[in-house]
Design a protein around this motif. Structure first.
Motif, PDB file in Angstrom:
ATOM      1  N   SER A 210     -21.293 -16.651   7.934  1.00  0.00           N
ATOM      2  CA  SER A 210     -20.881 -17.103   9.379  1.00  0.00           C
ATOM      3  C   SER A 210     -22.002 -17.760  10.676  1.00  0.00           C
ATOM      4  N   THR A 211     -21.404 -18.856  11.062  1.00  0.00           N
ATOM      5  CA  THR A 211     -22.020 -19.540  12.310  1.00  0.00           C
ATOM      6  C   THR A 211     -21.434 -18.808  13.379  1.00  0.00           C
ATOM      7  N   ASP A 212     -20.567 -18.237  13.256  1.00  0.00           N
ATOM      8  CA  ASP A 212     -19.650 -17.987  14.694  1.00  0.00           C
ATOM      9  C   ASP A 212     -20.818 -16.047  15.185  1.00  0.00           C
ATOM     10  N   GLU A 213     -21.404 -15.718  14.473  1.00  0.00           N
ATOM     11  CA  GLU A 213     -21.375 -14.162  14.411  1.00  0.00           C
ATOM     12  C   GLU A 213     -23.014 -14.351  14.905  1.00  0.00           C
ATOM     13  N   SER A 214     -23.319 -13.391  15.134  1.00  0.00           N
ATOM     14  CA  SER A 214     -24.637 -13.076  14.902  1.00  0.00           C
ATOM     15  C   SER A 214     -25.240 -12.087  14.618  1.00  0.00           C
ATOM     16  N   LEU A 215     -26.715 -11.173  14.099  1.00  0.00           N
ATOM     17  CA  LEU A 215     -26.849 -10.488  13.944  1.00  0.00           C
ATOM     18  C   LEU A 215     -26.885  -8.865  15.248  1.00  0.00           C
ATOM     19  N   SER A 216     -25.499  -8.199  14.643  1.00  0.00           N
ATOM     20  CA  SER A 216     -25.484  -6.730  16.088  1.00  0.00           C
ATOM     21  C   SER A 216     -26.457  -6.189  15.471  1.00  0.00           C
ATOM     22  N   ASP A 217     -26.553  -5.053  16.394  1.00  0.00           N
ATOM     23  CA  ASP A 217     -27.519  -4.106  16.269  1.00  0.00           C
ATOM     24  C   ASP A 217     -26.900  -2.803  14.950  1.00  0.00           C
ATOM     25  N   GLU A 218     -25.526  -2.678  14.487  1.00  0.00           N
ATOM     26  CA  GLU A 218     -25.164  -1.706  13.630  1.00  0.00           C
ATOM     27  C   GLU A 218     -25.636  -2.640  12.651  1.00  0.00           C
ATOM     28  N   LEU A 219     -25.322  -4.186  12.101  1.00  0.00           N
ATOM     29  CA  LEU A 219     -25.705  -4.525  11.247  1.00  0.00           C
ATOM     30  C   LEU A 219     -27.301  -4.814  10.733  1.00  0.00           C
ATOM     31  N   LEU A 220     -27.991  -4.845  11.818  1.00  0.00           N
ATOM     32  CA  LEU A 220     -29.308  -5.021  11.606  1.00  0.00           C
ATOM     33  C   LEU A 220     -29.909  -3.569  10.776  1.00  0.00           C
ATOM     34  N   LEU A 221     -28.984  -2.296  11.456  1.00  0.00           N
ATOM     35  CA  LEU A 221     -29.600  -1.148  10.635  1.00  0.00           C
ATOM     36  C   LEU A 221     -29.529  -0.878  10.145  1.00  0.00           C
ATOM     37  N   VAL A 222     -28.651  -1.271   8.599  1.00  0.00           N
ATOM     38  CA  VAL A 222     -27.979  -1.238   8.013  1.00  0.00           C
ATOM     39  C   VAL A 222     -28.611  -2.120   6.990  1.00  0.00           C
ATOM     40  N   LEU A 223     -28.581  -3.774   7.319  1.00  0.00           N
ATOM     41  CA  LEU A 223     -29.589  -4.125   6.676  1.00  0.00           C
ATOM     42  C   LEU A 223     -31.400  -3.870   6.374  1.00  0.00           C
ATOM     43  N   PHE A 224     -31.710  -2.796   7.713  1.00  0.00           N
ATOM     44  CA  PHE A 224     -33.000  -2.452   7.181  1.00  0.00           C
ATOM     45  C   PHE A 224     -32.971  -1.360   6.544  1.00  0.00           C
TER      46      PHE A 224
ATOM     47  N   ARG B 268     -26.145   4.082  -7.835  1.00  0.00           N
ATOM     48  CA  ARG B 268     -26.410   2.204  -7.044  1.00  0.00           C
ATOM     49  C   ARG B 268     -25.684   2.489  -4.941  1.00  0.00           C
ATOM     50  N   LEU B 269     -25.876   2.344  -4.167  1.00  0.00           N
ATOM     51  CA  LEU B 269     -25.427   2.395  -2.695  1.00  0.00           C
ATOM     52  C   LEU B 269     -24.973   1.062  -3.271  1.00  0.00           C
ATOM     53  N   GLU B 270     -22.956   1.302  -2.557  1.00  0.00           N
ATOM     54  CA  GLU B 270     -22.208  -0.050  -2.812  1.00  0.00           C
ATOM     55  C   GLU B 270     -21.858   0.099  -1.214  1.00  0.00           C
ATOM     56  N   ARG B 271     -21.722   0.708  -0.330  1.00  0.00           N
ATOM     57  CA  ARG B 271     -21.295   0.694   0.553  1.00  0.00           C
ATOM     58  C   ARG B 271     -21.605   1.218   1.466  1.00  0.00           C
ATOM     59  N   VAL B 272     -21.763   0.770   2.422  1.00  0.00           N
ATOM     60  CA  VAL B 272     -22.276   1.891   3.844  1.00  0.00           C
ATOM     61  C   VAL B 272     -21.178   1.580   5.211  1.00  0.00           C
ATOM     62  N   GLY B 273     -20.493   2.480   5.415  1.00  0.00           N
ATOM     63  CA  GLY B 273     -18.699   1.878   6.595  1.00  0.00           C
ATOM     64  C   GLY B 273     -18.590   0.638   6.163  1.00  0.00           C
TER      65      GLY B 273
ATOM     66  N   ARG C 262     -25.430   9.810   1.883  1.00  0.00           N
ATOM     67  CA  ARG C 262     -24.147   9.813   1.904  1.00  0.00           C
ATOM     68  C   ARG C 262     -23.057   9.301   3.529  1.00  0.00           C
ATOM     69  N   THR C 263     -24.051  10.036   4.877  1.00  0.00           N
ATOM     70  CA  THR C 263     -23.754   9.189   5.737  1.00  0.00           C
ATOM     71  C   THR C 263     -24.715   8.277   6.283  1.00  0.00           C
ATOM     72  N   VAL C 264     -24.562   7.708   7.476  1.00  0.00           N
ATOM     73  CA  VAL C 264     -25.580   6.962   8.138  1.00  0.00           C
ATOM     74  C   VAL C 264     -24.037   7.550   9.397  1.00  0.00           C
ATOM     75  N   GLY C 265     -25.100   7.757  10.418  1.00  0.00           N
ATOM     76  CA  GLY C 265     -23.895   8.059  11.829  1.00  0.00           C
ATOM     77  C   GLY C 265     -22.756   8.576  11.432  1.00  0.00           C
ATOM     78  N   ARG C 266     -21.308   7.817  11.881  1.00  0.00           N
ATOM     79  CA  ARG C 266     -20.053   8.196  11.954  1.00  0.00           C
ATOM     80  C   ARG C 266     -19.891   7.590  10.570  1.00  0.00           C
ATOM     81  N   TRP C 267     -20.527   6.538   9.210  1.00  0.00           N
ATOM     82  CA  TRP C 267     -19.648   6.246   8.167  1.00  0.00           C
ATOM     83  C   TRP C 267     -20.474   6.713   7.174  1.00  0.00           C
ATOM     84  N   ASP C 268     -19.047   6.246   6.076  1.00  0.00           N
ATOM     85  CA  ASP C 268     -19.578   7.109   5.084  1.00  0.00           C
ATOM     86  C   ASP C 268     -20.316   6.814   3.728  1.00  0.00           C
ATOM     87  N   CYS C 269     -20.993   6.406   3.156  1.00  0.00           N
ATOM     88  CA  CYS C 269     -21.104   5.977   2.317  1.00  0.00           C
ATOM     89  C   CYS C 269     -20.925   5.633   1.097  1.00  0.00           C
TER      90      CYS C 269
END
Length: 153
Positions: free
Chosen positions: A121-135, A80-85, A67-74
């Motif tokens: 995007s080659t300008d972006e890096s794998l941020s901690d929050e994106l790594l967590l959501v991917l995991f 089927r999970l469609e969105r995390v934050g 239902r939530t991951v930290g402050r984000w709603d799912c």
């Protein structure tokens, strides 16, 4: 940016250089215990992930859908999970998650374990929050498949 996923003995050990660790008896307990420096906390006597570091996770009542991951709603459609934050998920025809926000996930043909990913995007890096959501997305996907195959033995 390419994001390598490393497996050993059938377990996902690393995402983009961040280690995933397991208990000392990993041949008996294949539940991840840490993602990098974030300890993974589970509900007592369960494989339901309750927190990753300081990020708390809540679930729908009587369900394994987050239902939530930290402050984000799912968001879900049916089961089927469609969105995390802010991160929209897309699935392929087989039901595998193929994108998490700006990250595209690659699978070997006919395999259910992802072999790698790429930031679009080659300008972006794998941020901690994106790594967590991917995991989390890959963790929940594997749990769902394991449960399905256990029930159809």
């Amino acid at each position: 940016m390419d994001i390598e996923m490393v497996y050993d003995k059938g377990l996902l050990r690393e995402i983009g250089g961040v280690a995933i660790s397991y208990g000392q008896r990993e041949w008996m307990d294949t539940t991840p215990r840490a993602l990098g420096s974030w300890p993974l906390e589970y509900q007592r006597f369960s494989e339901t992930l309750r927190a990753a570091g300081d990020v708390k996770i809540t679930y729908r009542r009587w369900s394994s859908l987050p239902r939530t991951v930290g402050r984000w709603d799912c968001e879900h459609r049916k089961s089927r999970l469609e969105r995390v934050g802010p991160y929209q998920l897309r699935h392929d025809r087989a039901g595998r998650v193929c994108t998490v926000g700006p990250v595209q996930i690659f699978y070997d043909r006919g395999d259910w374990n992802p072999v790698g990913a790429q930031l679009q995007s080659t300008d972006e890096s794998l941020s901690d929050e994106l790594l967590l959501v991917l995991f989390l997305v890959l963790f929940w996907q594997k749990q769902a498949w394991d449960a399905y195959y256990q029930s159809h033995r």
